[in-house]
Scaffold this motif. Structure first.
Motif, PDB file in Angstrom:
ATOM      1  N   SER A 121     -17.565  -4.722   6.656  1.00 35.02           N
ATOM      2  CA  SER A 121     -17.576  -5.287   5.310  1.00 35.02           C
ATOM      3  C   SER A 121     -16.293  -6.054   5.035  1.00 35.02           C
ATOM      4  O   SER A 121     -15.252  -5.813   5.644  1.00 35.02           O
ATOM      5  CB  SER A 121     -17.773  -4.197   4.270  1.00 35.02           C
ATOM      6  N   ASP A 122     -16.393  -6.965   4.100  1.00 36.30           N
ATOM      7  CA  ASP A 122     -15.261  -7.823   3.794  1.00 36.30           C
ATOM      8  C   ASP A 122     -14.189  -7.062   3.023  1.00 36.30           C
ATOM      9  O   ASP A 122     -13.025  -7.381   3.079  1.00 36.30           O
ATOM     10  CB  ASP A 122     -15.723  -9.018   2.948  1.00 36.30           C
ATOM     11  N   PHE A 123     -14.635  -6.052   2.261  1.00 37.85           N
ATOM     12  CA  PHE A 123     -13.685  -5.290   1.452  1.00 37.85           C
ATOM     13  C   PHE A 123     -13.454  -3.923   2.085  1.00 37.85           C
ATOM     14  O   PHE A 123     -14.396  -3.177   2.320  1.00 37.85           O
ATOM     15  CB  PHE A 123     -14.220  -5.131   0.033  1.00 37.85           C
ATOM     16  N   LYS A 124     -12.198  -3.594   2.390  1.00 37.38           N
ATOM     17  CA  LYS A 124     -11.899  -2.333   3.086  1.00 37.38           C
ATOM     18  C   LYS A 124     -11.784  -1.171   2.103  1.00 37.38           C
ATOM     19  O   LYS A 124     -11.177  -1.290   1.050  1.00 37.38           O
ATOM     20  CB  LYS A 124     -10.582  -2.461   3.871  1.00 37.38           C
ATOM     21  N   LEU A 125     -12.360  -0.034   2.496  1.00 35.39           N
ATOM     22  CA  LEU A 125     -12.272   1.176   1.678  1.00 35.39           C
ATOM     23  C   LEU A 125     -11.175   2.084   2.199  1.00 35.39           C
ATOM     24  O   LEU A 125     -11.006   2.216   3.403  1.00 35.39           O
ATOM     25  CB  LEU A 125     -13.580   1.961   1.788  1.00 35.39           C
ATOM     26  N   GLU A 126     -10.467   2.727   1.285  1.00 35.95           N
ATOM     27  CA  GLU A 126      -9.462   3.694   1.715  1.00 35.95           C
ATOM     28  C   GLU A 126     -10.164   4.993   2.100  1.00 35.95           C
ATOM     29  O   GLU A 126     -11.040   5.469   1.390  1.00 35.95           O
ATOM     30  CB  GLU A 126      -8.484   3.934   0.558  1.00 35.95           C
ATOM     31  N   GLU A 127      -9.755   5.571   3.236  1.00 34.05           N
ATOM     32  CA  GLU A 127     -10.440   6.769   3.720  1.00 34.05           C
ATOM     33  C   GLU A 127     -10.058   8.020   2.929  1.00 34.05           C
ATOM     34  O   GLU A 127      -8.978   8.104   2.363  1.00 34.05           O
ATOM     35  CB  GLU A 127     -10.091   6.993   5.198  1.00 34.05           C
ATOM     36  N   TYR A 128     -10.958   9.004   2.931  1.00 33.80           N
ATOM     37  CA  TYR A 128     -10.716  10.342   2.375  1.00 33.80           C
ATOM     38  C   TYR A 128     -10.446  10.364   0.876  1.00 33.80           C
ATOM     39  O   TYR A 128      -9.846  11.294   0.352  1.00 33.80           O
ATOM     40  CB  TYR A 128      -9.546  11.039   3.107  1.00 33.80           C
ATOM     41  N   THR A 129     -10.831   9.329   0.160  1.00 33.28           N
ATOM     42  CA  THR A 129     -10.679   9.401  -1.291  1.00 33.28           C
ATOM     43  C   THR A 129     -11.953  10.008  -1.878  1.00 33.28           C
ATOM     44  O   THR A 129     -12.987  10.042  -1.221  1.00 33.28           O
ATOM     45  CB  THR A 129     -10.450   8.018  -1.918  1.00 33.28           C
ATOM     46  N   THR A 130     -11.873  10.506  -3.107  1.00 37.78           N
ATOM     47  CA  THR A 130     -13.047  11.119  -3.717  1.00 37.78           C
ATOM     48  C   THR A 130     -13.341  10.445  -5.053  1.00 37.78           C
ATOM     49  O   THR A 130     -12.607   9.565  -5.491  1.00 37.78           O
ATOM     50  CB  THR A 130     -12.823  12.627  -3.983  1.00 37.78           C
ATOM     51  N   ASP A 131     -14.406  10.916  -5.693  1.00 36.22           N
ATOM     52  CA  ASP A 131     -14.790  10.360  -6.991  1.00 36.22           C
ATOM     53  C   ASP A 131     -14.039  11.018  -8.140  1.00 36.22           C
ATOM     54  O   ASP A 131     -14.291  10.725  -9.299  1.00 36.22           O
ATOM     55  CB  ASP A 131     -16.299  10.526  -7.222  1.00 36.22           C
ATOM     56  N   TYR A 132     -13.140  11.955  -7.813  1.00 38.81           N
ATOM     57  CA  TYR A 132     -12.303  12.582  -8.844  1.00 38.81           C
ATOM     58  C   TYR A 132     -11.227  11.560  -9.205  1.00 38.81           C
ATOM     59  O   TYR A 132     -10.262  11.388  -8.468  1.00 38.81           O
ATOM     60  CB  TYR A 132     -11.689  13.865  -8.274  1.00 38.81           C
ATOM     61  N   ARG A 133     -11.412  10.863 -10.325  1.00 45.77           N
ATOM     62  CA  ARG A 133     -10.566   9.719 -10.645  1.00 45.77           C
ATOM     63  C   ARG A 133     -10.288   9.616 -12.131  1.00 45.77           C
ATOM     64  O   ARG A 133     -11.109  10.044 -12.928  1.00 45.77           O
ATOM     65  CB  ARG A 133     -11.273   8.416 -10.272  1.00 45.77           C
ATOM     66  N   LEU A 134      -9.195   8.996 -12.454  1.00 49.12           N
ATOM     67  CA  LEU A 134      -8.924   8.627 -13.842  1.00 49.12           C
ATOM     68  C   LEU A 134      -8.923   7.105 -13.935  1.00 49.12           C
ATOM     69  O   LEU A 134      -8.305   6.427 -13.116  1.00 49.12           O
ATOM     70  CB  LEU A 134      -7.571   9.184 -14.285  1.00 49.12           C
TER      71      LEU A 134
END
Ligand code: UDP
Ligand code: MG
Length: 314
Positions: A150-163
């Motif tokens: 994919s053109d946009f890179k995702l950071e590994e090991y992150t979760t949906d627990y977010r602010l």
């Protein structure tokens, strides 16, 4: 001084045992913050087949700050999160799982980082303790493939627990694609980010994730197709490869035929190779057309993202 309002968005599917446990833990943690912040706790029931909605209603009755959204069918976590976020009013929104795996005692840390000046504060895991071998392996593979194509890179090991700061929430509402990944979209938005490193906990009810196995597949396919058109490009690449190899072989056959003739190629060989080259060209064109169709297809789907069956305390 005006107290800031914090919205908590909690997607819930098959969490009948966890809802009240989660609420108790949440209240305990928030007691220390009550002087500084107001809260709204938005449970989004993703059409659970069990008593989850009834459990949410019970809490809504005793606590007016708790709100419930009952979706009209199971839309999956990504959409449930979206529904909750779209209904939130807070100066910041924190998305957190209902099963207790996202530790509520970290909420003050999220808020502190937000106050520092960060717009988006997200949880990153050192490693998934207690997760099955399969889950660790599959998430690693997912990120590898995803980031490769994919053109946009995702950071590994992150979760949906977010602010998310309200600024981000307002921008998040502008996204309208239905095949979405909350993590990917919020990463994509940019702004000032900070990671908080801590691990997931065990589920409150001690059960196992209802979601992972079905979601992993769906999410992988969805995110692959929503951030890239790789599967369609693949046809085009195949065509290119066929044309390329076919042409080289064809030139080789021609040269051999009209010079030393060591392989004694028949005319059929030449015809077959010309055929291969032509099929390759057709596939390449198909890949190209598919790219355009994909774009159009994405644009014209004007269905709503989700439907709401019932709303409480809004
Ligand atoms: N969830 C949801 N809809 C679904 C599946 C899950 O809203 O179709 C919720 C679930 O109740 C939980 C969160 O999404 O609050 C994460 O799900 P789960 O714990 O099953 O997944 P994992 O912990 O493996 O990420
Ligand atoms: Mg979980």
């Amino acid at each position: 001084m005006n107290k800031k309002l914090i919205s908590f968005v909690v997607p819930a599917y098959r969490e009948e045992k966890n809802i009240s446990l989660f609420y108790d833990e949440f209240k305990k943690t928030f007691a220390d913050l009550e002087g500084k912040y107001d809260y709204e706790l938005i449970f989004v029931n993703d059409w659970s087949p069990d008593e989850t909605w009834a459990e949410i209603l019970k809490i809504c009755e005793i606590d007016p700050n708790v709100k419930g959204i009952n979706l009209s069918r199971n839309f999956w976590k990504e959409i449930a999160l979206t529904a909750g976020i779209e209904h939130s009013l807070g100066d910041a929104v924190i998305t957190i799982d209902a099963d207790g795996q996202h530790p509520v005692e970290k909420i003050p840390q999220f808020l502190d980082s937000w106050k520092e000046w960060y717009d988006i504060v997200y949880n990153k895991r050192p490693k998934t303790e207690g997760a099955t071998w399969f889950k660790n392996f599959s998430s690693k593979i997912f990120y590898k493939i995803y980031n490769a194509v994919s053109d946009f890179k995702l950071e590994e090991y992150t979760t949906d627990y977010r602010l998310l700061d309200r600024r981000l929430v307002n921008n998040f509402k502008k996204f309208w694609e239905k095949n979405r990944m909350y993590r990917g979209l919020t990463d994509w938005m940019g702004f000032k980010k900070k990671a908080l490193i801590f691990d997931a906990k065990k589920r409150l009810d001690g059960g196992s994730s209802s979601y992972w196995y079905k979601a992993l597949y769906g999410l992988a396919v969805n995110s692959l197709t929503s951030f890239s058109v790789f599967p369609l490009k693949l046809v085009g690449y195949l065509g290119f490869l066929m044309t390329f190899i076919g042409s080289i072989l064809f030139i080789f056959v021609l040269i051999d035929r009209f010079t030393i003739n060591s392989f004694n190629f028949s005319n059929i060989t030449g015809i077959l190779l010309v055929n291969t080259i032509l099929i390759g060209i057709v596939l390449m064109s198909l890949g190209l057309i598919a790219l355009y169709i994909a774009r159009i297809h994405e644009e014209v789907q004007a269905r709503p993202m989700y439907l709401v069956d019932e709303k409480i305390n809004f």
